[in-house]
Design an enzyme around this catalytic site. Structure first.
Site, PDB file in Angstrom:
ATOM      1  N   ASP A   1       9.852 -25.033 -75.988  1.00  9.90           N
ATOM      2  CA  ASP A   1       9.232 -24.955 -74.666  1.00  9.90           C
ATOM      3  C   ASP A   1      10.401 -24.681 -73.736  1.00  9.90           C
ATOM      4  OD1 ASP A   1       8.400 -25.488 -72.079  1.00  9.90           O
ATOM      5  OD2 ASP A   1       6.969 -27.027 -72.707  1.00  9.90           O
ATOM      6  N   VAL A   2      10.403 -23.513 -73.091  1.00  9.36           N
ATOM      7  CA  VAL A   2      11.597 -23.101 -72.336  1.00  9.36           C
ATOM      8  C   VAL A   2      11.856 -23.974 -71.106  1.00  9.36           C
ATOM      9  CG1 VAL A   2      11.539 -20.715 -73.164  1.00  9.36           C
ATOM     10  CG2 VAL A   2      10.334 -21.314 -71.033  1.00  9.36           C
TER      11      VAL A   2
ATOM     12  N   VAL B   1       7.991 -14.003 -73.071  1.00 13.94           N
ATOM     13  CA  VAL B   1       7.481 -15.235 -72.468  1.00 13.94           C
ATOM     14  C   VAL B   1       7.261 -15.029 -70.982  1.00 13.94           C
ATOM     15  CG1 VAL B   1       8.120 -17.610 -71.889  1.00 13.94           C
ATOM     16  CG2 VAL B   1       8.725 -16.688 -74.131  1.00 13.94           C
TER      17      VAL B   1
ATOM     18  N   ALA C   1       2.683 -18.110 -65.016  1.00 12.62           N
ATOM     19  CA  ALA C   1       2.528 -18.513 -63.614  1.00 12.62           C
ATOM     20  C   ALA C   1       1.192 -19.237 -63.517  1.00 12.62           C
ATOM     21  CB  ALA C   1       2.534 -17.299 -62.698  1.00 12.62           C
TER      22      ALA C   1
ATOM     23  N   TYR D   1      -1.115  -9.156 -59.181  1.00 12.44           N
ATOM     24  CA  TYR D   1       0.029  -9.529 -60.023  1.00 12.44           C
ATOM     25  C   TYR D   1       0.969 -10.481 -59.264  1.00 12.44           C
ATOM     26  CZ  TYR D   1       2.931  -8.905 -64.163  1.00 12.44           C
ATOM     27  OH  TYR D   1       3.630  -9.107 -65.325  1.00 12.44           O
TER      28      TYR D   1
ATOM     29  N   LYS E   1       9.015 -10.428 -62.372  1.00 17.60           N
ATOM     30  CA  LYS E   1       9.424  -9.292 -63.221  1.00 17.60           C
ATOM     31  C   LYS E   1      10.561  -8.501 -62.563  1.00 17.60           C
ATOM     32  CE  LYS E   1       6.664  -9.908 -66.742  1.00 17.60           C
ATOM     33  NZ  LYS E   1       7.185 -10.643 -67.898  1.00 17.60           N
TER      34      LYS E   1
ATOM     35  N   ILE F   1      -2.204  -4.840 -71.485  1.00 17.81           N
ATOM     36  CA  ILE F   1      -2.808  -5.095 -72.802  1.00 17.81           C
ATOM     37  C   ILE F   1      -3.574  -6.404 -72.705  1.00 17.81           C
ATOM     38  CG2 ILE F   1      -2.329  -5.532 -75.254  1.00 17.81           C
ATOM     39  CD1 ILE F   1       0.325  -4.061 -74.920  1.00 17.81           C
TER      40      ILE F   1
ATOM     41  N   LEU G   1      -3.591 -13.249 -74.211  1.00 18.14           N
ATOM     42  CA  LEU G   1      -3.829 -14.553 -73.587  1.00 18.14           C
ATOM     43  C   LEU G   1      -3.227 -14.597 -72.177  1.00 18.14           C
ATOM     44  CD1 LEU G   1      -5.177 -17.071 -74.748  1.00 18.14           C
ATOM     45  CD2 LEU G   1      -2.896 -17.932 -75.343  1.00 18.14           C
ATOM     46  N   ALA G   2      -1.963 -14.173 -72.053  1.00 13.82           N
ATOM     47  CA  ALA G   2      -1.286 -14.217 -70.751  1.00 13.82           C
ATOM     48  C   ALA G   2      -2.017 -13.334 -69.742  1.00 13.82           C
ATOM     49  CB  ALA G   2       0.166 -13.771 -70.901  1.00 13.82           C
TER      50      ALA G   2
END
Ligand SMILES: NC(=O)c1ccc[n+]([C@@H]2O[C@H](COP(=O)([O-])OP(=O)(O)OC[C@H]3O[C@@H](n4cnc5c(N)ncnc54)[C@H](O)[C@@H]3O)[C@@H](O)[C@H]2O)c1
Length: 277
Positions: free
Chosen positions: A63-64, A91, A94, A154, A161, A190, A193-194
């Protein structure tokens, strides 16, 4: 086999729809030996069979947001492989409420979470794993056009990003002195999940498909193949790049399309209809 005898760590597989899964698959096909991480126990259950599918028993918790996980990861890699040849950072996170509505309403907490998980994690991951990266190693992270241009909903992830892409350039210079490369792939949208957390994602997908030069959306296999090149010695003179894998969408300015009768149409005439499909 382009990646024969190469060992890579893939961070960011959540399921077989993940971009990281597409990357792992392309690298495996080219002979790479793979290791994976999982963020928590529920994801571990999904990652275990995926690791098996790619002939790997090496899965580690990461877990980062937890500093102690990085150290344990480095020690596990040292014990299991000695050193590795490539690293995939796939990874991002938000809080959902920050990916809908207006950017101006982003809370400081959501901003900090997005930056920590989606950007700082790359820097920390590399710093902590430097002792186990081989000479000539290659690192890859995943970005999106929203870091360079306005993309509806976004929001804070676009800002993250932008910071990620800038981090790639700063890291590329410093890692270059150690003969390590780092690049980013800016992938087209795409369904993952994210991505399911992003407001109006159906519209983003359709828009990309209709307006990109190749008139389609990208697959995780296509991103995987481009990633494999960037992770392999085939790209030995490439570092600090943001490589678009988006069917060319990023080159577009004004776009008029023709309908089946050759009549010129503009995006706002088609948008409503397609969104109802
Ligand atoms: N899906 C898209 O449209 C798209 C487009 C361009 C770029 N990307 C980027 O690709 C990358 C992978 O996303 P994806 O679309 O494959 O979705 P995904 O949900 O499959 O992958 C995201 C990964 O991030 C991991 N993660 C989240 N919080 C974490 C934490 N605290 N510690 C460790 N891992 C954590 C999740 O476990 C998951 O494996 C992201 O950086 C995303 O921004 C996605």
């Amino acid at each position: 086999m382009i990646l024969k005898d190469k060992v890579g760590l893939v961070v960011g597989v959540a399921n077989n729809k993940s971009i990281a899964y597409g990357i792992a698959s392309a690298c495996y096909e080219q002979g790479a030996k793979l290791a994976f991480t999982y963020v928590n126990d529920s994801i571990k259950k999904r990652v275990e069979p995926i690791a098996t599918e790619f002939g790997s028993k090496n899965i580690y918790e990461l877990d980062v947001s937890k500093k102690e996980h990085f150290e344990a990861l480095r020690e596990s890699i040292k014990k299991d492989f000695g050193k590795i040849d490539f690293l995939v950072h796939s990874v991002a996170f938000a809080p959902r409420e920050a990916l809908d509505g207006e950017f101006i309403d982003t809370s400081k907490e959501a901003f900090n979470i997005a930056m920590e998980i989606s950007v700082y994690s790359l820097i920390e991951l590399i710093r902590e794993l430097l002792p186990v990266l081989n000479d000539g190693a290659s690192i890859l992270t995943l970005s999106y056009l929203g870091g360079a241009k306005y993309i509806t909903h976004y929001n804070v992830m676009g800002v993250a990003k932008a910071a990620l892409e800038s981090s790639v350039r700063y890291l590329a210079y410093e890692l270059g002195k150690r003969n390590i490369r780092i690049n980013a792939i800016s992938a087209g949208p795409i369904r993952t999940l994210a991505a399911s957390g992003i407001g109006d994602f159906r519209l983003i997908l359709k828009w990309n498909e209709v307006n990109s030069p190749l008139k389609k959306n990208v697959s995780i296999e296509e991103v995987g193949n481009s990633a494999m090149y960037l992770l392999s010695p085939l790209s030995s003179a490439v570092t600090g790049e943001i490589h678009y894998v988006d069917n060319g969408y990023n080159i577009m300015g004004i776009c008029a399309t023709e309908d089946k009768d050759g009549k010129v149409q503009v995006a706002w005439e088609t948008k409503g209809k397609e969104n109802k499909e």
